[in-house]
Design an enzyme around this catalytic site. Structure first.
Site, PDB file in Angstrom:
ATOM      1  N   THR A 131      -3.499   1.931 -14.779  1.00  0.00           N
ATOM      2  CA  THR A 131      -3.908   0.537 -15.053  1.00  0.00           C
ATOM      3  C   THR A 131      -5.115   0.098 -14.231  1.00  0.00           C
ATOM      4  O   THR A 131      -5.489  -1.082 -14.273  1.00  0.00           O
ATOM      5  CB  THR A 131      -2.742  -0.437 -14.782  1.00  0.00           C
ATOM      6  OG1 THR A 131      -2.438  -0.427 -13.371  1.00  0.00           O
ATOM      7  CG2 THR A 131      -1.517  -0.082 -15.588  1.00  0.00           C
ATOM      8  N   ASP A 174      -5.850   7.292  -5.567  1.00  0.00           N
ATOM      9  CA  ASP A 174      -6.136   8.719  -5.292  1.00  0.00           C
ATOM     10  C   ASP A 174      -6.935   8.842  -3.991  1.00  0.00           C
ATOM     11  O   ASP A 174      -6.600   9.619  -3.083  1.00  0.00           O
ATOM     12  CB  ASP A 174      -6.931   9.275  -6.485  1.00  0.00           C
ATOM     13  CG  ASP A 174      -7.010  10.797  -6.519  1.00  0.00           C
ATOM     14  OD1 ASP A 174      -7.694  11.319  -7.416  1.00  0.00           O
ATOM     15  OD2 ASP A 174      -6.390  11.457  -5.674  1.00  0.00           O
ATOM     16  N   ASP A 180       0.865  -1.183   0.000  1.00  0.00           N
ATOM     17  CA  ASP A 180       0.000   0.000   0.000  1.00  0.00           C
ATOM     18  C   ASP A 180       0.903   1.236   0.000  1.00  0.00           C
ATOM     19  O   ASP A 180       1.672   1.448   0.943  1.00  0.00           O
ATOM     20  CB  ASP A 180      -0.872  -0.037   1.271  1.00  0.00           C
ATOM     21  CG  ASP A 180      -1.802   1.158   1.367  1.00  0.00           C
ATOM     22  OD1 ASP A 180      -2.788   1.069   2.113  1.00  0.00           O
ATOM     23  OD2 ASP A 180      -1.543   2.183   0.690  1.00  0.00           O
ATOM     24  N   ILE A 181       0.828   2.019  -1.031  1.00  0.00           N
ATOM     25  CA  ILE A 181       1.740   3.169  -1.193  1.00  0.00           C
ATOM     26  C   ILE A 181       1.553   4.194  -0.076  1.00  0.00           C
ATOM     27  O   ILE A 181       2.499   4.939   0.241  1.00  0.00           O
ATOM     28  CB  ILE A 181       1.551   3.803  -2.586  1.00  0.00           C
ATOM     29  CG1 ILE A 181       2.783   4.620  -2.984  1.00  0.00           C
ATOM     30  CG2 ILE A 181       0.276   4.641  -2.668  1.00  0.00           C
ATOM     31  CD1 ILE A 181       2.832   5.014  -4.440  1.00  0.00           C
TER      32      ILE A 181
HETATM   33  N1  APR Z   1      -1.398   1.625  -2.993  1.00  0.00           N
HETATM   34  C1  APR Z   1      -0.835   1.311  -4.183  1.00  0.00           C
HETATM   35  N2  APR Z   1      -1.540   1.111  -5.306  1.00  0.00           N
HETATM   36  C2  APR Z   1      -2.887   1.211  -5.211  1.00  0.00           C
HETATM   37  C3  APR Z   1      -3.556   1.547  -4.009  1.00  0.00           C
HETATM   38  C4  APR Z   1      -2.749   1.755  -2.868  1.00  0.00           C
HETATM   39  N3  APR Z   1      -3.264   2.086  -1.678  1.00  0.00           N
HETATM   40  N4  APR Z   1      -4.895   1.582  -4.267  1.00  0.00           N
HETATM   41  C5  APR Z   1      -5.057   1.259  -5.561  1.00  0.00           C
HETATM   42  N5  APR Z   1      -3.856   1.026  -6.132  1.00  0.00           N
HETATM   43  C6  APR Z   1      -3.537   0.617  -7.498  1.00  0.00           C
HETATM   44  C7  APR Z   1      -4.636  -0.029  -8.302  1.00  0.00           C
HETATM   45  O1  APR Z   1      -4.853  -1.370  -7.854  1.00  0.00           O
HETATM   46  C8  APR Z   1      -4.015   0.040  -9.677  1.00  0.00           C
HETATM   47  O2  APR Z   1      -3.059  -0.992  -9.820  1.00  0.00           O
HETATM   48  O3  APR Z   1      -3.194   1.753  -8.262  1.00  0.00           O
HETATM   49  C9  APR Z   1      -3.253   1.383  -9.633  1.00  0.00           C
HETATM   50  C10 APR Z   1      -3.927   2.516 -10.396  1.00  0.00           C
HETATM   51  O4  APR Z   1      -5.342   2.368 -10.304  1.00  0.00           O
HETATM   52  P1  APR Z   1      -6.307   3.637 -10.012  1.00  0.00           P
HETATM   53  O5  APR Z   1      -6.111   4.075  -8.620  1.00  0.00           O
HETATM   54  O6  APR Z   1      -7.673   3.231 -10.457  1.00  0.00           O
HETATM   55  O7  APR Z   1      -5.735   4.784 -10.948  1.00  0.00           O
HETATM   56  P2  APR Z   1      -5.882   5.019 -12.516  1.00  0.00           P
HETATM   57  O8  APR Z   1      -6.121   3.764 -13.270  1.00  0.00           O
HETATM   58  O9  APR Z   1      -4.678   5.862 -12.880  1.00  0.00           O
HETATM   59  O10 APR Z   1      -7.209   5.891 -12.639  1.00  0.00           O
HETATM   60  C11 APR Z   1      -7.189   7.187 -12.116  1.00  0.00           C
HETATM   61  O11 APR Z   1      -9.116   6.810 -10.782  1.00  0.00           O
HETATM   62  O12 APR Z   1      -9.233   7.034  -8.525  1.00  0.00           O
HETATM   63  C12 APR Z   1      -9.504   7.677  -9.719  1.00  0.00           C
HETATM   64  O13 APR Z   1      -9.269   9.988  -9.199  1.00  0.00           O
HETATM   65  C13 APR Z   1      -8.674   8.910  -9.892  1.00  0.00           C
HETATM   66  O14 APR Z   1      -9.926   9.611 -11.793  1.00  0.00           O
HETATM   67  C14 APR Z   1      -8.699   9.045 -11.377  1.00  0.00           C
HETATM   68  C15 APR Z   1      -8.606   7.601 -11.852  1.00  0.00           C
END
Ligand code: APR
Length: 170
Positions: free
Chosen positions: A117, A33, A9-10
């Site tokens: 992704t 996000d 978890d980042i």
């Molecule tokens: N730590 C690390 N990685 C995470 C976490 C976390 N806590 N939560 C989710 N992820 C991963 C997801 O599983 C995926 O592999 O981050 C990666 C990117 O997924 P998204 O968060 O859906 O981001 P993205 O595909 O870039 O879409 C961005 O989603 O949340 C909204 O506001 C954001 O509109 C924007 C869109």
């Protein structure tokens, strides 16, 4: 410069900067996000409101507030639209701009999620290969950034980035 692939978890990363896969409003969302905003607390949104959004592929830096990370670098990745709308180049720009911004702020350690992704449906292996290429290219030049970490939230993503990291440079 070292590139590490971790499963986790980042928001728990105690690094100089974590990258947020944001949207162009910078006003929060779901996925990573949402997790970053929840962990950073309300001051992050208040700060983001002053930034006037961010174009896809660009990057903006804020403090990390309640996060263990010192900074958050927000970057809207491209939404996958089939691959003929400049998605690859835009994703590459996310990595280039985030790393440049981290270096400008003297960051030694930077953690990335798998940008685009999730909700944005960018094909995973294709995204990991772009991340690998851009992180390697950045690491070829001297600078303050010594460690880049890709933090994978699930096993499928972790496996994809491990493959990309093991694939020799083209
Ligand atoms: N730590 C690390 N990685 C995470 C976490 C976390 N806590 N939560 C989710 N992820 C991963 C997801 O599983 C995926 O592999 O981050 C990666 C990117 O997924 P998204 O968060 O859906 O981001 P993205 O595909 O870039 O879409 C961005 O989603 O949340 C909204 O506001 C954001 O509109 C924007 C869109």
């Amino acid at each position: 410069m070292e590139w590490k692939i971790l499963r986790g978890d980042i928001t728990s990363c105690a690094v100089d900067a974590i990258v947020n896969a944001a949207n162009t409003s910078l006003l929060g969302g779901g996925g990573v996000d949402g997790a970053i905003h929840r962990a950073a607390g309300p001051e992050l949104l208040a700060c983001c409101r002053t930034l006037g959004g961010c174009a896809t592929g660009e990057a903006k830096l804020t403090p990390g507030f309640r996060l263990p990370a010192r900074y958050v670098i927000h970057t809207p990745g491209p939404i996958w639209r089939g691959g003929n709308h400049g998605e690859d180049a835009l994703l590459a720009r996310c990595y280039q701009n985030c790393l440049a911004l981290a270096a400008q702020h003297g960051c030694r350690t930077v953690a990335f999620p798998s940008i685009s992704t999730g909700v944005y449906h960018f094909p995973l292996d294709r995204a990991a290969a772009i991340a690998a290429r851009e992180i390697r290219a950045f690491g070829a030049h001297p600078g303050p950034v010594k460690t880049v970490i890709t933090v994978c939230f699930d096993d499928r993503t972790f496996a994809a980035y491990q493959r990309a990291a093991k694939t020799p440079e083209a």
